[in-house]
Design an enzyme around this catalytic site. Structure first.
Site, PDB file in Angstrom:
ATOM      1  N   GLY A 118      -4.222  -4.504  -4.340  1.00 13.92           N
ATOM      2  CA  GLY A 118      -5.180  -3.520  -4.826  1.00 13.92           C
ATOM      3  C   GLY A 118      -4.420  -2.266  -5.212  1.00 13.92           C
ATOM      4  O   GLY A 118      -3.955  -1.540  -4.351  1.00 13.92           O
ATOM      5  N   HIS A 119      -4.223  -2.079  -6.500  1.00 15.96           N
ATOM      6  CA  HIS A 119      -3.499  -0.902  -6.969  1.00 15.96           C
ATOM      7  C   HIS A 119      -4.502   0.144  -7.468  1.00 15.96           C
ATOM      8  O   HIS A 119      -5.277  -0.117  -8.376  1.00 15.96           O
ATOM      9  CB  HIS A 119      -2.523  -1.275  -8.088  1.00 15.96           C
ATOM     10  CG  HIS A 119      -1.366  -2.096  -7.607  1.00 15.96           C
ATOM     11  ND1 HIS A 119      -0.432  -2.657  -8.444  1.00 15.96           N
ATOM     12  CD2 HIS A 119      -0.994  -2.438  -6.362  1.00 15.96           C
ATOM     13  CE1 HIS A 119       0.458  -3.309  -7.721  1.00 15.96           C
ATOM     14  NE2 HIS A 119       0.131  -3.188  -6.458  1.00 15.96           N
ATOM     15  N   GLN A 147       2.248  -6.087  -3.006  1.00 16.26           N
ATOM     16  CA  GLN A 147       2.564  -6.067  -1.570  1.00 16.26           C
ATOM     17  C   GLN A 147       3.843  -5.264  -1.322  1.00 16.26           C
ATOM     18  O   GLN A 147       4.074  -4.296  -2.023  1.00 16.26           O
ATOM     19  CB  GLN A 147       2.631  -7.493  -0.986  1.00 16.26           C
ATOM     20  CG  GLN A 147       1.273  -8.166  -0.897  1.00 16.26           C
ATOM     21  CD  GLN A 147       0.851  -8.869  -2.175  1.00 16.26           C
ATOM     22  OE1 GLN A 147       1.646  -9.552  -2.802  1.00 16.26           O
ATOM     23  NE2 GLN A 147      -0.396  -8.711  -2.574  1.00 16.26           N
ATOM     24  N   GLY A 176     -11.132  -3.253   2.113  1.00 14.93           N
ATOM     25  CA  GLY A 176     -11.766  -2.100   2.767  1.00 14.93           C
ATOM     26  C   GLY A 176     -11.391  -1.974   4.234  1.00 14.93           C
ATOM     27  O   GLY A 176     -11.888  -1.099   4.940  1.00 14.93           O
ATOM     28  N   ASP A 235       0.815  -1.218   0.000  1.00 13.49           N
ATOM     29  CA  ASP A 235       0.000   0.000   0.000  1.00 13.49           C
ATOM     30  C   ASP A 235       0.851   1.273   0.000  1.00 13.49           C
ATOM     31  O   ASP A 235       0.446   2.296   0.543  1.00 13.49           O
ATOM     32  CB  ASP A 235      -0.968   0.020   1.201  1.00 13.49           C
ATOM     33  CG  ASP A 235      -1.811  -1.228   1.258  1.00 13.49           C
ATOM     34  OD1 ASP A 235      -2.324  -1.624   0.200  1.00 13.49           O
ATOM     35  OD2 ASP A 235      -1.940  -1.818   2.340  1.00 13.49           O
ATOM     36  N   GLU A 236       2.022   1.206  -0.595  1.00 11.09           N
ATOM     37  CA  GLU A 236       2.888   2.394  -0.656  1.00 11.09           C
ATOM     38  C   GLU A 236       2.419   3.357  -1.743  1.00 11.09           C
ATOM     39  O   GLU A 236       2.954   4.467  -1.835  1.00 11.09           O
ATOM     40  CB  GLU A 236       4.340   1.981  -0.956  1.00 11.09           C
ATOM     41  CG  GLU A 236       5.023   1.141   0.116  1.00 11.09           C
ATOM     42  CD  GLU A 236       4.829  -0.342  -0.128  1.00 11.09           C
ATOM     43  OE1 GLU A 236       4.047  -0.715  -1.037  1.00 11.09           O
ATOM     44  OE2 GLU A 236       5.460  -1.136   0.597  1.00 11.09           O
ATOM     45  N   GLY A 237       1.483   2.922  -2.566  1.00 10.46           N
ATOM     46  CA  GLY A 237       1.039   3.774  -3.677  1.00 10.46           C
ATOM     47  C   GLY A 237       1.714   3.348  -4.971  1.00 10.46           C
ATOM     48  O   GLY A 237       1.935   4.165  -5.872  1.00 10.46           O
ATOM     49  N   LYS A 238       2.003   2.060  -5.085  1.00 13.31           N
ATOM     50  CA  LYS A 238       2.694   1.554  -6.280  1.00 13.31           C
ATOM     51  C   LYS A 238       1.859   1.746  -7.539  1.00 13.31           C
ATOM     52  O   LYS A 238       2.403   1.993  -8.601  1.00 13.31           O
ATOM     53  CB  LYS A 238       3.019   0.059  -6.121  1.00 13.31           C
ATOM     54  CG  LYS A 238       4.060  -0.218  -5.062  1.00 13.31           C
ATOM     55  CD  LYS A 238       4.350  -1.698  -4.931  1.00 13.31           C
ATOM     56  CE  LYS A 238       3.198  -2.502  -4.411  1.00 13.31           C
ATOM     57  NZ  LYS A 238       2.814  -2.227  -3.017  1.00 13.31           N
ATOM     58  N   LYS A 286      -0.079   4.128  -8.530  1.00 12.15           N
ATOM     59  CA  LYS A 286       0.126   5.436  -9.156  1.00 12.15           C
ATOM     60  C   LYS A 286       1.541   5.527  -9.762  1.00 12.15           C
ATOM     61  O   LYS A 286       1.715   6.031 -10.874  1.00 12.15           O
ATOM     62  CB  LYS A 286      -0.061   6.546  -8.118  1.00 12.15           C
ATOM     63  CG  LYS A 286       0.266   7.888  -8.721  1.00 12.15           C
ATOM     64  CD  LYS A 286       0.223   9.049  -7.782  1.00 12.15           C
ATOM     65  CE  LYS A 286       1.001  10.184  -8.452  1.00 12.15           C
ATOM     66  NZ  LYS A 286       0.895  11.449  -7.808  1.00 12.15           N
ATOM     67  N   ASN A 330      -5.050 -10.440  -3.950  1.00 15.06           N
ATOM     68  CA  ASN A 330      -4.943  -9.795  -2.632  1.00 15.06           C
ATOM     69  C   ASN A 330      -4.489  -8.346  -2.789  1.00 15.06           C
ATOM     70  O   ASN A 330      -4.715  -7.508  -1.924  1.00 15.06           O
ATOM     71  CB  ASN A 330      -3.964 -10.555  -1.713  1.00 15.06           C
ATOM     72  CG  ASN A 330      -2.624 -10.858  -2.361  1.00 15.06           C
ATOM     73  OD1 ASN A 330      -2.439 -10.648  -3.552  1.00 15.06           O
ATOM     74  ND2 ASN A 330      -1.696 -11.370  -1.588  1.00 15.06           N
ATOM     75  N   PRO A 342      -9.541  -0.949   7.634  1.00 13.09           N
ATOM     76  CA  PRO A 342      -8.735   0.223   7.992  1.00 13.09           C
ATOM     77  C   PRO A 342      -7.271  -0.185   8.111  1.00 13.09           C
ATOM     78  O   PRO A 342      -6.960  -1.249   8.654  1.00 13.09           O
ATOM     79  CB  PRO A 342      -9.283   0.658   9.360  1.00 13.09           C
ATOM     80  CG  PRO A 342     -10.204  -0.400   9.809  1.00 13.09           C
ATOM     81  CD  PRO A 342     -10.509  -1.319   8.674  1.00 13.09           C
ATOM     82  N   ASP A 376       1.871  14.738   1.015  1.00 13.37           N
ATOM     83  CA  ASP A 376       0.825  15.721   1.340  1.00 13.37           C
ATOM     84  C   ASP A 376       0.027  15.341   2.589  1.00 13.37           C
ATOM     85  O   ASP A 376      -0.478  16.216   3.288  1.00 13.37           O
ATOM     86  CB  ASP A 376      -0.143  15.860   0.149  1.00 13.37           C
ATOM     87  CG  ASP A 376      -0.685  14.521  -0.306  1.00 13.37           C
ATOM     88  OD1 ASP A 376       0.140  13.654  -0.648  1.00 13.37           O
ATOM     89  OD2 ASP A 376      -1.914  14.326  -0.283  1.00 13.37           O
TER      90      ASP A 376
HETATM   91  P1  IMP Z   1      -2.606 -12.824   2.074  1.00 17.84           P
HETATM   92  O1  IMP Z   1      -1.658 -12.248   1.097  1.00 17.84           O
HETATM   93  O2  IMP Z   1      -4.049 -12.650   1.713  1.00 17.84           O
HETATM   94  O3  IMP Z   1      -2.279 -14.242   2.436  1.00 17.84           O
HETATM   95  O4  IMP Z   1      -2.451 -12.007   3.458  1.00 17.84           O
HETATM   96  C1  IMP Z   1      -1.254 -12.060   4.246  1.00 17.84           C
HETATM   97  C2  IMP Z   1      -0.955 -10.683   4.816  1.00 17.84           C
HETATM   98  O5  IMP Z   1      -0.542  -9.809   3.768  1.00 17.84           O
HETATM   99  C3  IMP Z   1      -2.150  -9.998   5.494  1.00 17.84           C
HETATM  100  O6  IMP Z   1      -1.664  -9.260   6.593  1.00 17.84           O
HETATM  101  C4  IMP Z   1      -2.664  -9.058   4.434  1.00 17.84           C
HETATM  102  O7  IMP Z   1      -3.349  -7.958   4.977  1.00 17.84           O
HETATM  103  C5  IMP Z   1      -1.360  -8.633   3.769  1.00 17.84           C
HETATM  104  N1  IMP Z   1      -1.532  -8.209   2.368  1.00 17.84           N
HETATM  105  C6  IMP Z   1      -1.768  -8.978   1.296  1.00 17.84           C
HETATM  106  N2  IMP Z   1      -1.853  -8.243   0.181  1.00 17.84           N
HETATM  107  C7  IMP Z   1      -1.661  -6.976   0.548  1.00 17.84           C
HETATM  108  C8  IMP Z   1      -1.588  -5.736  -0.173  1.00 17.84           C
HETATM  109  O8  IMP Z   1      -1.724  -5.663  -1.394  1.00 17.84           O
HETATM  110  N3  IMP Z   1      -1.350  -4.632   0.574  1.00 17.84           N
HETATM  111  C9  IMP Z   1      -1.162  -4.692   1.914  1.00 17.84           C
HETATM  112  N4  IMP Z   1      -1.213  -5.804   2.623  1.00 17.84           N
HETATM  113  C10 IMP Z   1      -1.456  -6.941   1.950  1.00 17.84           C
END
Ligand code: IMP
Length: 423
Positions: free
Chosen positions: A39-40, A223, A301, A12-15, A17, A37, A303, A332
């Site tokens: 989400g970009h 990730q 979704g 979730d570093e903002g990759k 963008k 898993n 937090p 920002d």
């Molecule tokens: P999994 O990848 O669904 O097996 O989850 C393992 C861990 O990685 C959990 O703590 C998830 O919240 C985290 N995780 C998986 N994908 C992402 C991502 O794209 N961003 C942030 N955390 C992630």
């Protein structure tokens, strides 16, 4: 030539963008690990797109996108994304390829992921429940189904049989759940198999040929470094190699072809799911960062947990990935903080640790040694040049560069493509 882009924290570093921004100058964007898993999020002309599997480079009509063998593919999620793109006028025909040897996520993977995480009780990992770990487990257990197998009628039926034998035993005898029906799965996935037919190919060969022809490939990690199965905060990690080395095994390309490695780093730290997080901010301070940064997972979704920048982590990430330059995102979000802290070391049992440690006793229980800096109040979302940033914002960036010994080449100050400053 291959450039790798990856996350240096917990994802979730903002990759999304950054990849979208860099994609403009490359020919092919290729994803090398993870699955649905991820989400970009990308915002183009005020329109927001969230990608889980398809590389965000697809938004450029002249780019080819590849989903490499290191990715695990949920065909339903994948085809939903493809049709969402088509509905929004983005044609993927002939420019979206899936590796023949990428493994397929099926309903039993998702079910098992969710059940297993529940059964872990206090040790729950807080997975995304998308069947990621269980698909990779089948791959390594050699009962997985690859895209090429998925498309072949006989092989798919046969492999489904083998995989379900054990899974159904577990569902029935151990987890006391309903068993899954092989024929039903087979029927349910007919359409998905048809939909993927034209896209599945040997992408390793394809990438090799394109690189030989002089094309530029952007290899995209999902990730982040501390969710890497080997180098992350195990067991609170995802099930793949998100570090730069994963680009070679996850795309089938030679390390000799990688010429640049770019790290994406958020101006503070966030984490979703369970696991240690030394610089985490509890209470109001964390809530404020979450609200200002809109820190909610793009996939689930949930937090996100929020905290100060941890230079110990990012320094290790730069080392293990061989990062040449960093792109800092969401600067920002820090505007309006009176004081900003940077974690520079950990303290545990009277000892100072200047380096990231795999010792979970230390990492989970340490206190953080902070440096404190003055913040800035100005809204920086419209700043176009580095020199126009508030003095304290520049001091913050430059102090981080000093601590991690890698240059920050770009700074993002908002979600749109235009809100990116070159340094
Ligand atoms: P999994 O990848 O669904 O097996 O989850 C393992 C861990 O990685 C959990 O703590 C998830 O919240 C985290 N995780 C998986 N994908 C992402 C991502 O794209 N961003 C942030 N955390 C992630």
């Amino acid at each position: 030539m291959i450039t790798v882009v990856l996350g240096t924290q917990w994802g979730d570093e903002g990759k999304g963008k950054v990849i979208d921004y860099l994609a403009e100058d490359v020919d092919i964007v290729a994803r090398y690990q993870g699955g649905a898993n991820a989400g970009h999020t990308v915002v183009v002309n005020g329109r927001q797109f969230i990608f889980h599997l398809v590389p965000s480079g697809i938004l450029y009509p002249d780019k080819v996108c590849v989903i490499g063998n290191g990715v695990v593919i949920d065909p339903v999620s994948f085809l939903e994304e493809v049709s969402y793109l088509k509905d929004n006028g983005i044609d993927v025909e002939g420019r979206l390829f899936v590796a023949e040897n990428a493994h397929i996520t099926l309903p039993y993977h998702k079910l098992l992921d969710q059940i297993e995480d529940r059964f872990r009780g206090k040790g729950s990992l807080g997975t995304t429940g998308r069947g990621i770990g269980t698909t990779y487990a089948d791959k390594f257990n050699r009962v997985g189904i690859r895209a090429v197998d998925f498309l072949d009628d006989d092989i798919f039926r046969n492999k489904l049989d083998i995989a379900l034998e054990l899974k159904n035993y577990l569902f029935r005898e151990y987890y006391k759940e309903k068993m899954l029906n092989k024929d039903k799965i087979y029927e349910e996935y007919k359409e998905a198999r048809e939909g993927m037919k034209g896209m599945v190919r040997n992408t390793s060969l394809y990438l090799h040929d394109e690189v030989e022809k002089g094309r530029h490939v952007l290899a995209e990690g999902a990730q982040g470094t501390f969710l890497d199965i080997d180098f992350g905060t195990y067991p609170y990690v995802t099930a793949s190699n998100s570090i730069s080395g994963g680009a070679c095994t996850g795309l089938g390309v030679s390390p000799k072809k990688i010429s640049r490695i770019i790290g994406v780093v958020k101006a503070y730290t966030t984490r979703v799911g369970m696991g240690p997080f030394p610089t985490e901010l509890d209470g109001e301070e964390g809530d404020n960062l979450r609200k200002t940064g809109n820190e909610y997972g793009a996939t689930t979704g949930r937090p996100r947990r929020c905290g100060w920048f941890d230079s110990v982590l990012v320094k290790f990430a730069c080392m293990v990935n061989g990062i040449d330059e960093l792109v800092m995102t969401k600067l920002d979000v820090l505007s309006g903080q009176e004081k900003i802290k940077i974690g520079v070391a950990y303290e545990f049992g009277g000892e100072i640790h200047n380096d990231y440690t795999f010792n979970s006793k230390v990492f989970s229980n340490c206190s953080v040694v902070y440096e404190e800096m003055a913040g800035w109040c100005d809204d920086i979302g419209r700043v176009k040049e580095y020199r126009h940033l508030p003095a304290n914002a520049k001091k913050y960036i430059e102090r981080i560069e000093q601590l991690i010994e890698v240059p920050i080449s770009k700074i993002s100050v908002g979600s749109s493509r235009e809100q990116t400053i070159s340094k």
